[in-house]
Design an enzyme around this catalytic site. Structure first.
Site, PDB file in Angstrom:
ATOM      1  N   HIS A 176       0.839  -1.206   0.000  1.00  0.00           N
ATOM      2  CA  HIS A 176       0.000   0.000   0.000  1.00  0.00           C
ATOM      3  C   HIS A 176       0.873   1.254   0.000  1.00  0.00           C
ATOM      4  O   HIS A 176       0.786   2.094   0.902  1.00  0.00           O
ATOM      5  CB  HIS A 176      -0.917  -0.005   1.228  1.00  0.00           C
ATOM      6  CG  HIS A 176      -2.380   0.141   0.896  1.00  0.00           C
ATOM      7  ND1 HIS A 176      -3.079  -0.814   0.208  1.00  0.00           N
ATOM      8  CD2 HIS A 176      -3.261   1.143   1.152  1.00  0.00           C
ATOM      9  CE1 HIS A 176      -4.337  -0.438   0.081  1.00  0.00           C
ATOM     10  NE2 HIS A 176      -4.469   0.767   0.622  1.00  0.00           N
ATOM     11  N   ASP A 180      -3.676   6.724  -2.079  1.00  0.00           N
ATOM     12  CA  ASP A 180      -4.901   6.315  -2.773  1.00  0.00           C
ATOM     13  C   ASP A 180      -4.525   5.635  -4.087  1.00  0.00           C
ATOM     14  O   ASP A 180      -3.420   5.812  -4.609  1.00  0.00           O
ATOM     15  CB  ASP A 180      -5.790   7.522  -3.045  1.00  0.00           C
ATOM     16  CG  ASP A 180      -7.251   7.144  -3.234  1.00  0.00           C
ATOM     17  OD1 ASP A 180      -7.554   5.921  -3.239  1.00  0.00           O
ATOM     18  OD2 ASP A 180      -8.084   8.049  -3.381  1.00  0.00           O
ATOM     19  N   GLY A 181      -5.451   4.847  -4.618  1.00  0.00           N
ATOM     20  CA  GLY A 181      -5.249   4.208  -5.910  1.00  0.00           C
ATOM     21  C   GLY A 181      -4.411   2.944  -5.859  1.00  0.00           C
ATOM     22  O   GLY A 181      -3.967   2.447  -6.901  1.00  0.00           O
ATOM     23  N   ASN A 182      -4.206   2.388  -4.664  1.00  0.00           N
ATOM     24  CA  ASN A 182      -3.355   1.209  -4.535  1.00  0.00           C
ATOM     25  C   ASN A 182      -3.931  -0.020  -5.226  1.00  0.00           C
ATOM     26  O   ASN A 182      -3.196  -0.779  -5.866  1.00  0.00           O
ATOM     27  CB  ASN A 182      -3.118   0.904  -3.054  1.00  0.00           C
ATOM     28  CG  ASN A 182      -2.247   1.940  -2.389  1.00  0.00           C
ATOM     29  OD1 ASN A 182      -1.037   1.959  -2.550  1.00  0.00           O
ATOM     30  ND2 ASN A 182      -2.880   2.829  -1.613  1.00  0.00           N
ATOM     31  N   ARG A 184      -6.135  -0.154  -7.832  1.00  0.00           N
ATOM     32  CA  ARG A 184      -6.058   0.026  -9.287  1.00  0.00           C
ATOM     33  C   ARG A 184      -4.624  -0.088  -9.778  1.00  0.00           C
ATOM     34  O   ARG A 184      -4.348  -0.741 -10.793  1.00  0.00           O
ATOM     35  CB  ARG A 184      -6.638   1.388  -9.673  1.00  0.00           C
ATOM     36  CG  ARG A 184      -8.169   1.445  -9.708  1.00  0.00           C
ATOM     37  CD  ARG A 184      -8.678   2.877  -9.637  1.00  0.00           C
ATOM     38  NE  ARG A 184      -8.604   3.395  -8.287  1.00  0.00           N
ATOM     39  CZ  ARG A 184      -8.732   4.669  -7.949  1.00  0.00           C
ATOM     40  NH1 ARG A 184      -8.913   5.581  -8.905  1.00  0.00           N
ATOM     41  NH2 ARG A 184      -8.674   5.060  -6.693  1.00  0.00           N
ATOM     42  N   THR A 185      -3.690   0.521  -9.046  1.00  0.00           N
ATOM     43  CA  THR A 185      -2.282   0.466  -9.438  1.00  0.00           C
ATOM     44  C   THR A 185      -1.760  -0.963  -9.408  1.00  0.00           C
ATOM     45  O   THR A 185      -1.040  -1.391 -10.318  1.00  0.00           O
ATOM     46  CB  THR A 185      -1.435   1.353  -8.499  1.00  0.00           C
ATOM     47  OG1 THR A 185      -1.906   2.704  -8.584  1.00  0.00           O
ATOM     48  CG2 THR A 185       0.033   1.309  -8.874  1.00  0.00           C
ATOM     49  N   SER A 186      -2.140  -1.722  -8.391  1.00  0.00           N
ATOM     50  CA  SER A 186      -1.671  -3.103  -8.257  1.00  0.00           C
ATOM     51  C   SER A 186      -2.243  -3.996  -9.348  1.00  0.00           C
ATOM     52  O   SER A 186      -1.545  -4.867  -9.877  1.00  0.00           O
ATOM     53  CB  SER A 186      -2.043  -3.642  -6.874  1.00  0.00           C
ATOM     54  OG  SER A 186      -1.431  -2.876  -5.859  1.00  0.00           O
ATOM     55  N   ARG A 187      -3.505  -3.783  -9.701  1.00  0.00           N
ATOM     56  CA  ARG A 187      -4.099  -4.589 -10.777  1.00  0.00           C
ATOM     57  C   ARG A 187      -3.472  -4.218 -12.121  1.00  0.00           C
ATOM     58  O   ARG A 187      -3.265  -5.082 -12.982  1.00  0.00           O
ATOM     59  CB  ARG A 187      -5.621  -4.399 -10.785  1.00  0.00           C
ATOM     60  CG  ARG A 187      -6.302  -5.032  -9.570  1.00  0.00           C
ATOM     61  CD  ARG A 187      -7.818  -5.009  -9.666  1.00  0.00           C
ATOM     62  NE  ARG A 187      -8.392  -3.678  -9.502  1.00  0.00           N
ATOM     63  CZ  ARG A 187      -8.680  -3.111  -8.325  1.00  0.00           C
ATOM     64  NH1 ARG A 187      -8.415  -3.739  -7.197  1.00  0.00           N
ATOM     65  NH2 ARG A 187      -9.228  -1.912  -8.271  1.00  0.00           N
TER      66      ARG A 187
END
Length: 263
Positions: A176, A180-182, A184-187
Site C-alpha cells: 500500500h 490512494d489508488g493502490n 487500481r495500481t496493483s491490478r
C-alpha cells in the site's frame, strides 16, 4: 491455464475488430467499480468510446474511469516496448491512476501530492487491514521490484508468468505504498506483467469484490500466497472460458444459421 490461453490465442479472438478496445474498456469498468465507481458498463463504454459523460453520476467517478483507461494504455505501451520493471514505473502507473482525483496530503514530513505518484508519508488502514509503516514503504517497494525484475530474467513457464503477475498484484497492494489508488495500481501492475509476456489481461470481476477482498485478507492472515493465486487463477480461467464460449457460440451461429436482420 496454459491450455486455455493457447486455445484463446488459436481462435484469433483478439483479431476480431475492436475486440482489444472493448476488452480494455471492460477492465477499466470492473477495476474502478471495485473502488466505488457508480458507472455501469454501458455508461463506461459510451464515456470512453464517445466521450459522453453519463448524466446524474458523480464527476469523480467519470474522472476515475478516464484516468484508469489512460493508465491502462500506458502500461500496455510500456510492456510492448519491454520497459524494465522499476519503482519509477510503479509510481508512474499510480500518477496516471490518480491524475484527476488525487489530493494533497500535508504531513509533518512534508507535502504529498497524490496525483504525482508520490509515496505516502503516513500510516494507512483499509477495512480490517493494517499496512506497513510509511518508513518501510520505499524499501519494501524496491525489494518487490527487484524480486520481480530478477524473476522476469528467468525462463518461466506460462503458469509461472501468470503466478508472478498475481504475486506482484498481491504484494504491491499489501505494501500500500500510496495514499490512494493502490488497488487500481496493483491490478495494472499485474496487467503490465501479463502484457509484457503477451498474455491475455486478467480482470477481477467487480461482482466478486467481496471474494476478492476476502482472498487478500486470508492470504495475509494465513501467510499463504497460494490462497490469492487460486482466487486469481479462478477469475482468469472463468474469463478466458467465457470469452472462448462467446466466440465459438457466435461463430457457430453465423456459420450454421446465417445472419438474420432484426426489424
Amino acid at each position: 491455464m496454459e491450455s486455455l490461453i493457447l486455445k484463446y490465442k488459436s481462435l484469433g479472438i483478439t483479431d476480431v475488430l475492436h475486440y482489444e478496445k472493448f476488452n480494455l474498456i471492460s477492465i477499466s469498468h470492473h477495476s474502478t467499480k471495485i473502488e466505488g465507481s457508480t458507472l455501469t458498463e454501458l455508461e463506461t463504454q459510451i464515456l470512453l468510446d464517445d466521450g459522453l459523460t453519463p448524466k446524474g453520476k458523480p464527476l469523480n467517478d467519470t474522472l476515475m474511469v478516464t484516468d484508469h483507461f489512460k493508465a491502462l494504455h500506458f502500461i500496455i505501451d510500456m510492456a510492448k516496448s519491454k520497459t524494465p520493471v522499476s519503482v519509477e514505473l510503479v509510481k508512474e502507473i499510480n500518477s496516471y491512476v490518480m491524475k484527476s482525483t488525487g489530493g494533497v496530503y500535508n504531513t509533518i514530513l512534508g507535502e504529498v501530492d497524490a496525483s504525482k505518484g508520490m509515496f505516502r508519508k503516513g500510516n494507512v488502514t483499509a477495512g480490517v487491514s493494517y499496512f506497513p509503516n510509511y518508513d518501510k514503504v520505499e524499501r519494501l517497494t524496491n525489494d518487490l521490484v527487484k524480486f520481480i525484475s530478477d524473476k522476469m530474467k528467468e525462463n518461466l513457464t506460462i503458469d509461472e508468468k501468470l503466478y508472478l503477475s498475481f504475486d506482484a498484484h498481491f504484494n504491491l497492494v499489501s505494501i500500500h505504498p500510496f495514499y490512494d489508488g493502490n488497488g487500481r495500481t496493483s491490478r495494472l501492475f499485474m496487467n503490465y506483467i501479463q502484457a509484457f509476456y503477451d498474455l491475455p489481461l486478467a480482470i477481477v470481476n467487480s461482482e466478486d469484490k467481496q471474494e476478492y477482498i476476502q482472498a487478500l485478507i486470508d492470504t495475509r492472515k494465513e501467510d499463504n500466497i497460494q490462497i490469492f493465486r487460486d482466487f486469481m487463477k479462478d477469475q482468469y480461467e472463468k474469463y478466458l472460458s467465457n470469452e472462448i464460449k462467446k466466440f465459438e457460440d457466435g461463430f457457430s451461429s453465423k456459420t450454421n444459421r446465417g445472419f438474420s436482420f432484426l426489424f
